[in-house]
Write a protein that holds these residues in place. Sequence first.
Motif, mmCIF file in Angstrom:
data_model
loop_
_atom_site.group_PDB
_atom_site.id
_atom_site.type_symbol
_atom_site.label_atom_id
_atom_site.label_comp_id
_atom_site.label_asym_id
_atom_site.label_seq_id
_atom_site.Cartn_x
_atom_site.Cartn_y
_atom_site.Cartn_z
ATOM 1 N N SER A 198 43.302 38.645 50.518
ATOM 2 C CA SER A 198 44.317 38.027 51.291
ATOM 3 C C SER A 198 43.764 36.798 52.102
ATOM 4 N N GLY A 199 42.414 36.926 52.381
ATOM 5 C CA GLY A 199 42.015 35.945 53.225
ATOM 6 C C GLY A 199 41.694 34.414 52.461
ATOM 7 N N LEU A 200 41.445 34.678 51.315
ATOM 8 C CA LEU A 200 41.440 33.719 50.226
ATOM 9 C C LEU A 200 42.560 32.874 50.022
ATOM 10 N N THR A 201 43.638 33.926 49.865
ATOM 11 C CA THR A 201 45.037 33.267 49.340
ATOM 12 C C THR A 201 45.538 32.569 50.553
ATOM 13 N N GLU A 202 45.450 33.121 51.778
ATOM 14 C CA GLU A 202 46.002 32.365 53.092
ATOM 15 C C GLU A 202 45.236 30.978 53.319
ATOM 16 N N ARG A 244 46.713 27.016 52.851
ATOM 17 C CA ARG A 244 46.772 26.453 54.272
ATOM 18 C C ARG A 244 46.023 25.088 54.116
ATOM 19 N N VAL A 245 44.912 24.962 53.750
ATOM 20 C CA VAL A 245 43.817 23.852 53.642
ATOM 21 C C VAL A 245 44.363 22.703 53.040
ATOM 22 N N TRP A 300 38.917 33.723 42.373
ATOM 23 C CA TRP A 300 38.726 35.271 42.511
ATOM 24 C C TRP A 300 39.522 36.111 41.666
ATOM 25 N N SER A 301 39.235 37.123 41.192
ATOM 26 C CA SER A 301 39.742 38.082 40.247
ATOM 27 C C SER A 301 39.705 39.564 40.665
ATOM 28 N N PRO A 302 40.819 40.235 40.676
ATOM 29 C CA PRO A 302 42.088 39.760 40.695
ATOM 30 C C PRO A 302 42.426 39.199 41.861
ATOM 31 N N GLN A 303 43.619 38.290 41.885
ATOM 32 C CA GLN A 303 44.151 37.488 42.917
ATOM 33 C C GLN A 303 45.105 38.576 43.945
ATOM 34 N N THR A 304 45.665 39.387 43.462
ATOM 35 C CA THR A 304 46.858 40.192 44.143
ATOM 36 C C THR A 304 46.013 41.084 44.921
ATOM 37 N N GLU A 305 46.521 41.056 46.178
ATOM 38 C CA GLU A 305 45.783 41.977 47.308
ATOM 39 C C GLU A 305 46.068 43.471 46.725
#
Length: 230
Positions: free
Chosen positions: A66-70, A74-75, A205-210
């Motif tokens: 969740s942190g890497l997705t957000e 954002r960046v 990252w793998s997998p992407q989904t939280e």
Amino acid sequence: MFFGVVFFGIFGIILFAIVYSTLKSAFSGNSNDNNSTAYSRERDNDIVTISRLQIALLALATDVQSGLTELSLRVDTSTEEGLQELLQESVLILLRSSEYWTHHVNSSQKINIDQAEAKFNSLSLEERSKLSSETLSNIEGNIKEKSVISPDDESAMYIVVTLLVGTAHDKPLFEDIRTPDDLKEALNSLGSMPSDYLLKFELMWSPQTENDSLTYDEFISEYSNMIDLI
């Protein structure tokens, strides 16, 4: 000038930020500090370093996904500052989940600037080939999404994060990583890198989904070269 592309996949996310001009011109410039001669020489010559740092975490580290997705949404990677922020914040997310680290693999190689792009792209393709179809893409603000149902699999165990970095260094960023402390030192080295040393960065990252994770069989099949942290 930087050009950013973001891909999210069912088995990973790729954030690709590339220097749009040549790598060498990205480091052009003069220094007025008499003490920075060695720094400028390393920064401006024709030697660069291509590094890969890959970490496997237990699936309990859901804050990583969740942190890497957000962060990636954002960046602003169209600026040097944004690219550096992406690297720094990615490192912080990993450091905050160090209790879940299980395996790693790393490489860091100095190379002539004329060969750097090919080397980086080869590593990128190698890692991207381990990913499945994209579930979310964000290319210059054009976002496309696909719905995904996370598998209900009790054998799911791992999350894998990969950092690919091209820098202006004249020597490898890290060599022998065996312990969690060694890995923390390597991550801190990446996170403290000056922005004008950062040429190119790709995050996966793998997998992407939280709440989704790789099964043990998927992990050993796709990431067989990773070794235990001791």
